[in-house]
Design a protein around this motif. Structure first.
Motif, PDB file in Angstrom:
ATOM      1  N   THR A  28     -15.849  30.033  22.542  1.00 47.29           N
ATOM      2  CA  THR A  28     -16.125  29.318  21.296  1.00 47.29           C
ATOM      3  C   THR A  28     -17.624  29.273  21.008  1.00 47.29           C
ATOM      4  OG1 THR A  28     -14.147  27.963  21.601  1.00 47.29           O
ATOM      5  CG2 THR A  28     -15.828  27.099  20.126  1.00 47.29           C
ATOM      6  N   GLY A  32     -17.956  32.845  19.010  1.00 47.63           N
ATOM      7  CA  GLY A  32     -17.461  32.378  17.728  1.00 47.63           C
ATOM      8  C   GLY A  32     -15.958  32.278  17.586  1.00 47.63           C
ATOM      9  N   PHE A  33     -15.220  32.261  18.704  1.00 48.27           N
ATOM     10  CA  PHE A  33     -13.778  32.030  18.636  1.00 48.27           C
ATOM     11  C   PHE A  33     -13.528  30.558  18.363  1.00 48.27           C
ATOM     12  CE2 PHE A  33     -13.721  36.071  20.780  1.00 48.27           C
ATOM     13  CZ  PHE A  33     -12.520  36.644  20.393  1.00 48.27           C
ATOM     14  N   ARG A  34     -12.297  30.233  17.962  1.00 49.52           N
ATOM     15  CA  ARG A  34     -11.883  28.844  17.832  1.00 49.52           C
ATOM     16  C   ARG A  34     -10.552  28.687  18.556  1.00 49.52           C
ATOM     17  NH1 ARG A  34      -8.008  27.901  13.969  1.00 49.52           N
ATOM     18  NH2 ARG A  34      -7.489  29.754  12.771  1.00 49.52           N
ATOM     19  N   ARG A  53     -10.206  34.606  16.323  1.00 45.49           N
ATOM     20  CA  ARG A  53     -11.381  34.944  15.520  1.00 45.49           C
ATOM     21  C   ARG A  53     -10.979  36.061  14.569  1.00 45.49           C
ATOM     22  NH1 ARG A  53     -16.931  37.725  17.442  1.00 45.49           N
ATOM     23  NH2 ARG A  53     -17.318  38.544  15.380  1.00 45.49           N
ATOM     24  N   ASP A  54     -11.160  35.837  13.289  1.00 54.19           N
ATOM     25  CA  ASP A  54     -10.865  36.836  12.257  1.00 54.19           C
ATOM     26  C   ASP A  54      -9.449  37.398  12.357  1.00 54.19           C
ATOM     27  OD1 ASP A  54     -13.510  36.520  11.344  1.00 54.19           O
ATOM     28  OD2 ASP A  54     -14.230  38.047  12.742  1.00 54.19           O
TER      29      ASP A  54
END
Length: 143
Positions: A28, A32-34, A53-54
């Motif tokens: 995270t 930038g993962f959630r 992510r995306d």
């Protein structure tokens, strides 16, 4: 949930760790993962986390257990798990975990290819409430 026909990825890497909470925090913060799904027992033990992510999902699972020292495997959705297992063994692979229903609404089997990589053959069977398997959804999940 977990239905490729509704947008869940048809191929999901599964990476196995000892401390899922720590690696989820790292993914995270750094990449930038959630976190979108977390399965934790009432005592706080975390056995499964999914990060997104995306539209891309990585499943974080527990190292050890029936998979021994495996550090990763790949989940692939198929139309017929039993037929895919037959094709795997006919082509020199082996079945490590026979097809079985899972509480999260899928039928799964684990096979090894001829070089030893592990593959989780999966088919969505029904939608489930994550609370039924100690999970909770923390954000939108594809499919």
């Amino acid at each position: 949930m977990y239905d490729p026909e509704r947008g869940y990825p048809a191929v999901v890497p599964c990476v196995l760790y000892d401390d899922l909470t720590a690696v989820s925090g790292w993914l995270t913060e750094v990449l930038g993962f959630r976190e979108v799904v977390r399965a934790a027992l009432p005592d706080g033990w975390v056995g499964h986390i999914e990060v997104e992510r995306d539209g891309f999902i990585i499943l974080l699972g527990r190292r050890g257990g029936p998979l021994g020292d495996t550090s990763s495997l790949t989940q692939v959705y198929v139309d017929d798990v039993a037929a895919a297992c037959e094709r795997a063994t006919s082509a020199g692979g082996s079945i490590l975990d026979e097809p079985a229903g899972r509480p999260w609404g899928v039928l799964q089997a684990v096979v090894a290819d001829p070089q030893g990589q592990r593959w989780v053959l999966t088919r969505h069977v029904r939608d489930t409430d994550p609370a039924d398997w100690y999970g909770r959804t923390l954000g939108p999940v594809p499919g």
